[in-house]
Design a protein around this motif. Sequence first.
Motif, PDB file in Angstrom:
ATOM      1  N   PRO A   1       0.568  -0.930   0.189  1.00  0.00           N
ATOM      2  CA  PRO A   1      -0.535  -0.110   0.237  1.00  0.00           C
ATOM      3  C   PRO A   1       1.011   1.508   0.039  1.00  0.00           C
ATOM      4  O   PRO A   1       0.375   2.267  -0.513  1.00  0.00           O
ATOM      5  N   PRO A   2       1.943   1.041   0.681  1.00  0.00           N
ATOM      6  CA  PRO A   2       2.479   3.044   1.396  1.00  0.00           C
ATOM      7  C   PRO A   2       3.184   2.824  -0.574  1.00  0.00           C
ATOM      8  O   PRO A   2       3.313   3.957  -1.181  1.00  0.00           O
ATOM      9  N   ALA A   3       4.245   1.666  -1.330  1.00  0.00           N
ATOM     10  CA  ALA A   3       4.603   1.728  -2.316  1.00  0.00           C
ATOM     11  C   ALA A   3       3.466   2.868  -3.163  1.00  0.00           C
ATOM     12  O   ALA A   3       3.550   3.380  -4.279  1.00  0.00           O
ATOM     13  N   PHE A   4       2.128   1.455  -4.195  1.00  0.00           N
ATOM     14  CA  PHE A   4       1.180   2.228  -4.513  1.00  0.00           C
ATOM     15  C   PHE A   4       0.809   3.694  -4.154  1.00  0.00           C
ATOM     16  O   PHE A   4       0.471   4.046  -5.307  1.00  0.00           O
ATOM     17  N   ALA A   5       0.712   3.745  -3.137  1.00  0.00           N
ATOM     18  CA  ALA A   5       0.092   5.122  -2.900  1.00  0.00           C
ATOM     19  C   ALA A   5       1.493   5.790  -3.150  1.00  0.00           C
ATOM     20  O   ALA A   5       1.137   6.921  -3.419  1.00  0.00           O
TER      21      ALA A   5
ATOM     22  N   SER B   1       7.852   0.953   2.783  1.00  0.00           N
ATOM     23  CA  SER B   1       7.231   2.044   4.350  1.00  0.00           C
ATOM     24  C   SER B   1       7.692   3.585   4.288  1.00  0.00           C
ATOM     25  O   SER B   1       6.629   3.958   4.046  1.00  0.00           O
ATOM     26  N   THR B   2       9.166   3.505   3.431  1.00  0.00           N
ATOM     27  CA  THR B   2       9.935   4.695   3.741  1.00  0.00           C
ATOM     28  C   THR B   2      10.256   5.099   2.367  1.00  0.00           C
ATOM     29  O   THR B   2       9.725   6.596   2.184  1.00  0.00           O
ATOM     30  N   GLY B   3      10.352   4.810   1.091  1.00  0.00           N
ATOM     31  CA  GLY B   3      10.811   4.865   0.320  1.00  0.00           C
ATOM     32  C   GLY B   3      12.117   5.328  -0.357  1.00  0.00           C
ATOM     33  O   GLY B   3      12.554   4.923  -0.917  1.00  0.00           O
TER      34      GLY B   3
END
Length: 335
Positions: free
Chosen positions: A148-152, A202-204
């Motif tokens: 989810p964080p990557a998709f966002a 999660s952080t990039g």
Amino acid sequence: MRDPVTGFVYPDAWVERCQDPYRLHLAEEGLAVLTASGTVIVRGYTTGTTAAAACMAAVLTLDGPPALSVPVTLPCGLVVDVPVDAEGGRATARKFAGDYPGDVTAGIEFVAEVLPAAEGIHITFGEGIGRFSRDTPRYKKDAPAVSPPAFACIEESVREAMETAGLPGVRIELTIPKGRAVAEKTLNPRVGVFGGISVLGSTGLVEPWDDHLTESSLGRVSAAGLPVLTTGRIGLRFARLRFPEDDVILIGGKIGESLAVVRDEAVLFGLPALILRHIRPGILEGTGYGTVEELAASPLFGPIVRETLAEFSAHNPGIKVILIDRKGTVIGETV
């Protein structure tokens, strides 16, 4: 000096030992990590960041000039310029590993191709991106392995590019041509992901877990009055909320090394997978489940965890273990 990614305040002595002003600036910006010796180790970009850059660049160049880099806003809030090779609605980006020597996905190429659409954002995850072989607590069978964080991050980068380019909608196909081959060197086959690598972050940013960083983490553990050891970003965030007065230390998978240098007492805090696998390596044997996450969603989890933590506590009375889920709820702890 504070690390803007983890919030850790670097001791003045660490800063004074650094002899490289440029690298020290990278650490101050969050793009690198300062260690106790004064050495600065550069963070890499996650697969999610790389994917976002490729998609963003493809959109920007659909009707615009070629691009050599794009500004990606990471999940942690930092904005980084990611190199790309983009022209005519097709873009490639290569994953930057920083100073992490064990990154098997280093340099792997992400390719994004875009076509205009009437409205909205439509992304297809194609060749080289893994898919789940079975239903899991968070993903359905055949769903792409995109967190989810990557998709966002991908979606927000595309949205920014659409606004810049004045496009009402786009259709993007994202592929990783060598993803299937590289995936064999990762944990994906063991956790039920087939056909390619996962798109995560999660952080990039990727932490450069090499010997220098491990040494600094262990130095913090041994010096702390009550070190709170956490294995990942989610644990780090909730540990800071729960233990605001103590030294919360991100140790990744270095659980054994960290516990070995604890002076007296410590807290081991985080998601259950790494912690339970360290405490009881064969925890999945005979359960019928392939991952700790799947086990955690089953009726077997409670009894197994209580037994495992009780046994661990009997042999390690100074170490308190707290297991949480992704929302920060405690799902197991030693008495």
